[in-house]
Design an enzyme around this catalytic site. Structure first.
Site, PDB file in Angstrom:
ATOM      1  N   HIS A   1       0.896  -1.263   0.202  1.00 54.91           N
ATOM      2  CA  HIS A   1      -0.044   0.145   0.143  1.00 54.91           C
ATOM      3  C   HIS A   1       0.856   1.160  -0.053  1.00 54.91           C
ATOM      4  CE1 HIS A   1      -3.191   2.609   0.483  1.00 54.91           C
ATOM      5  NE2 HIS A   1      -2.710   3.283   1.353  1.00 54.91           N
TER       6      HIS A   1
ATOM      7  N   TYR B   1       2.603   5.402  -2.570  1.00 52.48           N
ATOM      8  CA  TYR B   1       2.718   6.771  -2.340  1.00 52.48           C
ATOM      9  C   TYR B   1       4.307   7.191  -2.562  1.00 52.48           C
ATOM     10  CZ  TYR B   1      -1.742   6.302  -0.604  1.00 52.48           C
ATOM     11  OH  TYR B   1      -3.106   6.181  -0.652  1.00 52.48           O
TER      12      TYR B   1
ATOM     13  N   HIS C   1      -9.037   2.023 -11.565  1.00 52.00           N
ATOM     14  CA  HIS C   1      -8.644   2.825 -10.502  1.00 52.00           C
ATOM     15  C   HIS C   1      -7.353   3.259 -10.561  1.00 52.00           C
ATOM     16  CE1 HIS C   1      -7.702   4.223  -6.523  1.00 52.00           C
ATOM     17  NE2 HIS C   1      -7.023   3.447  -6.346  1.00 52.00           N
ATOM     18  N   PHE C   2      -6.334   2.061 -10.484  1.00 47.59           N
ATOM     19  CA  PHE C   2      -5.147   2.422 -10.240  1.00 47.59           C
ATOM     20  C   PHE C   2      -4.490   3.180 -11.517  1.00 47.59           C
ATOM     21  CE2 PHE C   2      -4.795  -2.333 -10.463  1.00 47.59           C
ATOM     22  CZ  PHE C   2      -3.822  -2.263 -11.734  1.00 47.59           C
ATOM     23  N   HIS C   3      -5.140   3.102 -12.695  1.00 49.66           N
ATOM     24  CA  HIS C   3      -4.513   3.636 -13.920  1.00 49.66           C
ATOM     25  C   HIS C   3      -4.955   5.126 -13.924  1.00 49.66           C
ATOM     26  CE1 HIS C   3      -3.990  -0.535 -15.711  1.00 49.66           C
ATOM     27  NE2 HIS C   3      -3.250   0.196 -16.633  1.00 49.66           N
TER      28      HIS C   3
ATOM     29  N   ARG D   1     -10.479  -9.313 -12.649  1.00 60.78           N
ATOM     30  CA  ARG D   1      -9.166  -8.827 -13.016  1.00 60.78           C
ATOM     31  C   ARG D   1      -8.560  -9.991 -12.980  1.00 60.78           C
ATOM     32  NH1 ARG D   1      -6.327  -5.896  -7.929  1.00 60.78           N
ATOM     33  NH2 ARG D   1      -7.328  -6.996  -6.159  1.00 60.78           N
ATOM     34  N   ARG D   2      -7.121  -9.515 -13.327  1.00 54.42           N
ATOM     35  CA  ARG D   2      -6.033 -10.560 -13.601  1.00 54.42           C
ATOM     36  C   ARG D   2      -6.295 -11.648 -14.258  1.00 54.42           C
ATOM     37  NH1 ARG D   2      -5.549  -9.955  -7.503  1.00 54.42           N
ATOM     38  NH2 ARG D   2      -4.078  -8.422  -6.784  1.00 54.42           N
TER      39      ARG D   2
END
Length: 533
Positions: free
Chosen positions: A207, A211, A358-360, A421-422
């Site tokens: 996680h 950042y 989301h993470f794209h 996903r995946r």
């Protein structure tokens, strides 16, 4: 470091295109000479971009930011070269093992999927490269403090240091996972491994690693973009507070990635959910303070009305446009992140295409497009060559933003309709059972193609710029005026000290993760390894 990052971006982007096309039923892998599996390609895409590209950039960029903040060189040139050598070696080992189909375990490398030991060694070298940069930062700060007793650390240097303090603590989780459990297991030294414990150690790092990718962009947004748009840092203290809260809260909330794991109690998941929502605070503060600085600049340039200042910003500057667009897309990424953080709603979207959608928006754009925008002044600064193809660079920024919005619209909508996903779903027999998936997957493919075109434009601009196609130019590192101040009347002493915040972070980690690890220890080393692809 920059050239290594660009090479990894090219490799990861190429396989990103193949992944997107596969969603629309266009499977390129059987015709490729080396990489012939969807999962092999997905691993290459994830490792090249999420692990190798981001750290190659950060290792170089934050060293430069610290040097500019302190107005002095880093303490050790040897450590800088060591970091580069380790990063290059790690990338070659990890990517080479994946290309040989000995590590098709995706970038999360969850046991009991088992890779060749060389893959894990490559990841170790990548992490150690960041430790070399961090050690160099510590030595540089010590030298600066000896020469500047009593002075306040400049914001740019402070933010660069905090990024690596946070990352070093966070990286200890994956270091223990790989060095103590996974690498010995892959070498046959241990008879088995404990997938639940390994997953928890991974997300201890997994996680906050987000950042570690994002904060270099924040360094630019807070300390460089104000200068580029003709404004100022809205609040030095707010900026410091944001980086300190990232240090304090980013690590203790990794379990929210494991809401569906049966081995962790509901009470611990509830604590993690509360902390995760608290962690939304620095994002809100960033949205307020960065936008306030932009508004001040826009109004100083003649902007009127509620939103008229937006059009007065220098959108014709490719570096500025790329980063402003990355900020706008990040607003959507933050909103979808709140959905992931909710325990109940997470159960709906967790193992669906919603997550890569989301993470794209976050890593794939807030981070990647910011890196691209920074590169538009950074490479001319490093080479002394003018930026070539400014119209192409500007078009590149817009096509990336448009492409990712189309891509993520397809992934998020498909995820809400339960698309996994995946998995190589486009060639799966069950795809026709949900008619809406066909349109959503088509959008994913179209968005991926547009992003690939954008990536090609970026690399073309960079190669021509490095080659000096536009002639020579003198480019300075953009730095906001407040950065040059060693002291400030608005200084809040507690925001200038790193040590107490590190202690508070460690205590919160013990409170948050102590009961979780207590329930998982001693490890149950009984799971064998599997090579599925």
């Amino acid at each position: 470091h920059m050239y290594l990052a660009f090479g990894l971006l090219a490799i990861g982007g190429l396989f990103g295109l193949f992944q997107a096309l596969q969603r629309a039923g266009v499977d390129m892998y059987p015709s490729l000479p080396v990489v012939q599996s969807y999962y092999q390609g997905l691993t290459l895409h994830g490792v090249a971009l999420a692990l190798e590209f981001t750290f190659a950039f950060s290792n170089g960029f934050l060293a430069l930011a610290m040097m500019r903040g302190f107005r002095r060189p880093m303490a050790s040139t040897l450590l800088l070269w060591l970091a580069f050598g380790l990063g290059l070696g790690g990338a070659l080992l990890a990517m080479g093992t994946i290309a040989a189909n000995q590590a098709s375990v995706l970038f999360t490398f969850y046991p009991p999927l088992q890779a060749n030991p060389i893959f894990y060694c490559g990841l170790v070298l990548t992490v150690v490269s960041t430790w070399a940069v961090f050690a160099n930062q510590i030595l540089t700060v010590r030298q600066w403090r000896r020469e500047s007793p009593g002075r306040r650390m400049p914001l740019m240097a402070f933010a660069s240091l905090l990024t690596y303090v946070m990352w070093f603590i966070a990286s200890l989780g994956v270091a223990v996972e790989v060095l103590v459990f996974v690498l010995p297991w892959s070498l046959g030294v241990l008879p088995g491994t404990d997938p639940e414990l390994d997953r928890t150690l991974f997300w201890f790092t997994g996680h906050p690693i987000v950042y570690a990718w994002l904060l270099p962009a924040y360094v630019s947004w807070y300390t460089m973009i104000p200068r580029q748009v003709g404004g100022r840092v809205f609040s030095d203290s707010l900026a410091r507070l944001v980086f300190l809260v990232f240090l304090l809260l980013s690590i203790p909330i990794g379990v929210h990635h494991q809401f569906e794991d049966a081995g962790i109690s509901e009470e611990q998941k509830a604590i993690q959910a509360v902390l995760t929502f608290a962690f939304f605070t620095p994002s809100v503060v960033t949205a307020f303070s960065v936008m306030a600085g932009l508004e001040n600049a826009g109004r100083a340039r003649g902007g009127r009305g509620l939103l008229g200042w937006i059009t007065r910003l220098p959108w014709g500057d490719p570096s500025v446009a790329a980063q402003l667009l990355s900020m706008l897309v990040f607003l959507l990424g933050g909103a979808t992140g709140l959905i992931n953080a909710s325990y109940d709603v997470n159960l709906v979207v967790h193992n669906t295409a919603f997550i890569p959608g989301h993470f794209h928006l976050t890593v794939g754009t807030a981070v990647a497009l910011s890196i691209i925008g920074i590169s538009y002044w950074l490479i001319p600064y490093l080479t002394g060559n003018a930026l070539w193809g400014r119209p192409l660079a500007l078009a590149q920024a817009w096509t990336w933003a448009i492409g990712v919005l189309i891509f993520s619209r397809g992934q998020i909508a498909a995820g809400l309709a339960d698309l996994p996903r995946r998995t190589a779903v486009a060639t799966s027999a069950y795809v026709p059972l949900v008619p809406s998936w066909a349109f959503d997957n088509l959008l994913t493919a179209i968005g991926g193609v547009v992003m690939t075109i954008s990536g090609v434009l970026f690399l073309l601009v960079m190669v021509a710029t490095i080659g000096g196609a536009a002639g020579r130019a003198v480019v300075e590192i953009p730095i906001a005026a407040e950065e040059d101040l060693s002291e400030s009347r608005t200084s809040i002493p507690v925001l200038d000290r790193v040590g107490p915040w590190v202690v508070a972070t460690l205590l919160l980690i013990v409170v948050s993760y102590g009961p979780v690890f207590a329930s998982l220890l001693p490890p149950n080393l009984t799971s064998p390894g599997f090579k599925v692809w």
